[in-house]
Scaffold this motif. Structure first.
Motif, PDB file in Angstrom:
ATOM      1  N   LEU A  15      52.230  73.684  36.885  1.00 22.62           N
ATOM      2  CA  LEU A  15      52.639  73.412  35.708  1.00 22.62           C
ATOM      3  C   LEU A  15      51.655  74.126  34.699  1.00 22.62           C
ATOM      4  CD1 LEU A  15      52.157  69.457  36.517  1.00 22.62           C
ATOM      5  CD2 LEU A  15      54.265  71.121  36.925  1.00 22.62           C
ATOM      6  N   ARG A  16      52.485  75.127  33.975  1.00 22.58           N
ATOM      7  CA  ARG A  16      51.630  76.235  33.269  1.00 22.58           C
ATOM      8  C   ARG A  16      51.773  76.042  31.928  1.00 22.58           C
ATOM      9  NH1 ARG A  16      54.484  81.175  36.098  1.00 22.58           N
ATOM     10  NH2 ARG A  16      53.434  81.317  38.110  1.00 22.58           N
ATOM     11  N   GLN A  17      50.746  76.518  31.070  1.00 23.66           N
ATOM     12  CA  GLN A  17      50.877  76.326  29.511  1.00 23.66           C
ATOM     13  C   GLN A  17      52.033  77.062  29.334  1.00 23.66           C
ATOM     14  OE1 GLN A  17      48.587  75.095  27.545  1.00 23.66           O
ATOM     15  NE2 GLN A  17      47.102  74.502  29.050  1.00 23.66           N
ATOM     16  N   GLY A  18      52.377  76.652  28.097  1.00 18.44           N
ATOM     17  CA  GLY A  18      53.661  76.745  27.736  1.00 18.44           C
ATOM     18  C   GLY A  18      55.052  76.263  28.125  1.00 18.44           C
ATOM     19  N   GLY A  19      54.868  75.389  29.144  1.00 15.24           N
ATOM     20  CA  GLY A  19      55.746  74.619  29.454  1.00 15.24           C
ATOM     21  C   GLY A  19      56.744  74.946  30.805  1.00 15.24           C
ATOM     22  N   THR A  20      56.227  75.903  31.474  1.00 14.08           N
ATOM     23  CA  THR A  20      56.908  76.375  32.621  1.00 14.08           C
ATOM     24  C   THR A  20      56.240  75.702  33.775  1.00 14.08           C
ATOM     25  OG1 THR A  20      55.629  78.474  32.877  1.00 14.08           O
ATOM     26  CG2 THR A  20      57.667  78.808  31.473  1.00 14.08           C
ATOM     27  N   ILE A  21      57.054  76.010  34.870  1.00 17.59           N
ATOM     28  CA  ILE A  21      56.670  75.484  36.237  1.00 17.59           C
ATOM     29  C   ILE A  21      57.097  76.381  37.239  1.00 17.59           C
ATOM     30  CG2 ILE A  21      57.235  73.525  37.978  1.00 17.59           C
ATOM     31  CD1 ILE A  21      57.915  71.587  35.494  1.00 17.59           C
TER      32      ILE A  21
END
Length: 127
Positions: A15-21
Motif C-alpha cells: 500500500l503505497r504513498q499516493g494511494g496506489t497498491i
C-alpha cells in the motif's frame, strides 16, 4: 487497467504513498516503500515464528484473525511486568503499538492477516 482477483495467501500487497497498491508473489523479497498487507495460513506455532519475538519500529501493526483462534502476546515493557495476552478469535483484530515486541501462539490452525510498515522489523529468540 483490468481488475483481476488476487490470491491473498500467495501474494504481498504493498500500500503505497499516493494511494496506489502493488501486488506481487510472496516469494519475491522486495524493498518496496509503504505499508504491506500479508495474509497466511498457520497450522503450527512454527508458521508464526512462535519461538521468537517480533518488533516493527517504524509503525504500528494490525494483526487480525480471519479464521481460527490465536493469542497475541505483548512482551512486558518493564522487567517486573507480565506478558499481556490478547485472545483473537475469528473476525477480530488488535493493533500492536509501534516498537512493541510481540508474538503469536495458535490455539487452532488459523488464517491470519497483518498490515504494517516492514522497514526495520526484527526477530529475537524467546528465552
Amino acid at each position: 487497467m483490468p481488475v483481476t482477483p488476487i490470491d491473498l495467501f500467495a501474494s504481498l500487497l504493498h500500500l503505497r504513498q499516493g494511494g496506489t497498491i502493488h501486488a506481487e508473489k510472496r516469494t519475491v523479497c522486495s524493498g518496496h516503500d509503504g505499508w504491506r498487507l500479508t495474509a497466511f495460513h498457520a497450522k503450527t506455532d512454527a508458521d508464526v515464528h512462535g519461538g521468537h519475538w517480533e518488533v516493527h519500529p517504524e509503525s504500528e501493526e494490525v494483526v487480525s484473525c480471519l479464521i481460527g483462534k490465536f493469542r497475541l502476546y505483548l512482551r512486558p515493557e518493564e522487567p517486573e511486568q507480565e506478558e499481556e495476552v490478547i485472545r483473537l478469535p475469528a473476525g477480530t483484530a488488535a493493533i500492536v503499538p509501534r516498537g512493541r515486541w510481540h508474538r503469536i501462539a495458535l490455539d487452532v490452525p488459523s488464517s491470519i492477516m497483518a498490515v504494517t510498515l516492514p522497514q526495520g522489523s526484527r526477530l529475537e529468540a524467546r528465552r
